[in-house]
Design a protein around this motif. Structure first.
Motif, PDB file in Angstrom:
ATOM      1  N   ILE A  71       0.843  -1.189   0.000  1.00  0.00           N
ATOM      2  CA  ILE A  71       0.000   0.000   0.000  1.00  0.00           C
ATOM      3  C   ILE A  71       0.888   1.253   0.000  1.00  0.00           C
ATOM      4  O   ILE A  71       1.839   1.350   0.767  1.00  0.00           O
ATOM      5  N   LYS A  72       0.537   2.177  -0.904  1.00  0.00           N
ATOM      6  CA  LYS A  72       1.375   3.368  -1.121  1.00  0.00           C
ATOM      7  C   LYS A  72       0.510   4.611  -1.165  1.00  0.00           C
ATOM      8  O   LYS A  72      -0.664   4.543  -1.530  1.00  0.00           O
ATOM      9  N   THR A  73       1.118   5.739  -0.870  1.00  0.00           N
ATOM     10  CA  THR A  73       0.425   7.015  -1.049  1.00  0.00           C
ATOM     11  C   THR A  73       0.339   7.312  -2.547  1.00  0.00           C
ATOM     12  O   THR A  73       1.014   6.658  -3.355  1.00  0.00           O
ATOM     13  N   LEU A  74      -0.426   8.320  -2.897  1.00  0.00           N
ATOM     14  CA  LEU A  74      -0.551   8.700  -4.319  1.00  0.00           C
ATOM     15  C   LEU A  74       0.796   9.093  -4.915  1.00  0.00           C
ATOM     16  O   LEU A  74       1.053   8.891  -6.095  1.00  0.00           O
ATOM     17  N   SER A  75       1.672   9.639  -4.067  1.00  0.00           N
ATOM     18  CA  SER A  75       2.987  10.048  -4.574  1.00  0.00           C
ATOM     19  C   SER A  75       3.920   8.854  -4.728  1.00  0.00           C
ATOM     20  O   SER A  75       5.042   9.022  -5.200  1.00  0.00           O
ATOM     21  N   GLY A  76       3.478   7.664  -4.283  1.00  0.00           N
ATOM     22  CA  GLY A  76       4.281   6.458  -4.490  1.00  0.00           C
ATOM     23  C   GLY A  76       5.089   6.018  -3.281  1.00  0.00           C
ATOM     24  O   GLY A  76       5.750   4.986  -3.318  1.00  0.00           O
ATOM     25  N   THR A  77       5.013   6.789  -2.184  1.00  0.00           N
ATOM     26  CA  THR A  77       5.734   6.393  -0.959  1.00  0.00           C
ATOM     27  C   THR A  77       4.962   5.268  -0.265  1.00  0.00           C
ATOM     28  O   THR A  77       3.736   5.377  -0.114  1.00  0.00           O
ATOM     29  N   PRO A  78       5.652   4.216   0.188  1.00  0.00           N
ATOM     30  CA  PRO A  78       4.941   3.172   0.930  1.00  0.00           C
ATOM     31  C   PRO A  78       4.252   3.751   2.179  1.00  0.00           C
ATOM     32  O   PRO A  78       4.802   4.646   2.821  1.00  0.00           O
ATOM     33  N   ALA A  79       3.081   3.245   2.479  1.00  0.00           N
ATOM     34  CA  ALA A  79       2.407   3.656   3.720  1.00  0.00           C
ATOM     35  C   ALA A  79       3.275   3.208   4.890  1.00  0.00           C
ATOM     36  O   ALA A  79       3.847   2.113   4.856  1.00  0.00           O
TER      37      ALA A  79
END
Ligand code: NAP
Length: 307
Positions: A2-10
């Protein structure tokens, strides 16, 4: 993953905003949000039912300037599924959050009267419309999760995240949910790592808090052995020179079947020891010592003689 919209992992640790707009006013909520961000937390959890909507409203305001950097979860339909209820509640949640889309939408609990096909068709529609990026379920038993996953897959979506309760005196998930998550690839974000405050040790000293103010929590943690476990944890924490809350959260975070715990507090002062758990290193010996403070739940099958 699962990642944020910017692509960073949650982040594995997330922050639960159940106290925003309730015990935590706007100022305290903002201070806790900032503390979490400073500690590397980008995953925030709320729900349609928290504080009559104020939790969602405050969280929406706090994350607005950095929406793409945040993994935002809310929940719906805890009072019963049904297409209309899910859509109505989710619509209200989006308005309060001031967001078109949430990263994760949970069904808040199992509905024994609910229609699984209708429910997951509705959730699939929300995914299709890009209003929801991931679907989760909370407070489901293992069999309910697997049954729901089959229906979800028929509708073209996956159940990605599970949100059960888990702490040193509530260990039922060790029996079925966590092994299932490891086997099937669900991310488990568990709630109440402090047992609603019990595992901070404060109830030995006549303190106020949820377990004396809220009948549901009072009943949930009413058993004497739970309070003895909390005392044992407090004694151990004193020997080590760390807060019992730090030990409780770090212990809950350490199970390999877990993605991470959802921490929470009503003030920045309360939040500090839970944040400290993120960097606390718990070795195997300490993990075993803490685990031994409460009974491990019995296994899922009774044929144990040969094990
Ligand atoms: N899916 C669900 O059904 C469900 C259910 C519950 C929670 N959740 C989610 O999980 C999040 C965390 O759950 P939770 O709030 O039950 O977590 P918790 O960590 O078990 O309990 C947090 C509470 O413990 C007390 N506390 C925290 N730090 C303390 C400290 N240092 N000293 C003394 N007391 C302290 C505070 O309550 P008091 O000050 O009132 O004592 C605080 O609100 C929630 O915010 C929510 O997002 C989900």
């Amino acid at each position: 993953m699962i990642k944020t919209l910017s692509g960073t992992p949650a982040s594995a640790y997330s922050f639960g905003t159940m106290q925003f707009g309730g015990k935590a006013d706007d100022r305290q909520s903002a201070a806790m949000y900032a503390m979490c961000r400073d500690a590397g937390i980008n995953f925030f959890d709320t729900a349609f039912v928290y504080t009559d909507g104020r939790s969602e409203t405050i969280l929406g305001q706090l994350l607005a300037h950095e929406r793409d950097q945040i993994f935002l979860a809310t929940k719906c339909a805890g009072d019963g599924w049904g297409r209309k209820n899910i859509l109505d509640q989710f619509d209200q949640s989006r308005r309060r959050l001031d967001q078109d889309m949430v990263d994760l939408l949970y069904l808040h609990q199992w509905d024994s009267e609910g229609n699984l096909d209708e429910t997951f068709e509705t959730l699939a529609e929300l995914v299709e419309q890009n209003r929801v990026r991931h679907v989760g379920v909370s407070n489901f038993a293992a069999w309910q999760t697997m049954k729901a996953r089959e229906v979800a897959r028929k509708c073209g979506i996956e159940i990605s995240v599970l949100q059960p309760m888990y702490n040193l005196v509530k260990r039922q998930v060790e029996v079925e949910i966590l092994p299932m998550a490891l086997s099937e690839g669900f991310a488990v974000c568990s709630y109440s790592p402090l047992g609603g405050g019990l595992l901070t040790g404060k109830y030995g000293a006549d303190a106020g808090g949820r377990l004396v103010e809220n009948d549901m929590y009072k009943a949930r943690y009413a058993q004497g052995w739970m309070h003895r476990t909390a005392q044992g944890l407090t004694d151990l924490a004193a020997q080590i020179g760390v807060s019992p809350a730090t030990l409780a959260v770090a212990w809950a975070a350490r199970h390999p079947g877990l993605f991470g715990p959802i921490i929470s507090a009503r003030s920045p002062e309360q939040l500090e020891p839970s944040i400290a758990a993120i960097t606390f290193e718990m070795d195997d010996a300490l993990y075993s010592e803490i685990s031994a403070l409460s009974p491990a739940p019995p296994p899922a099958t009774d044929r144990l003689e040969e094990a």
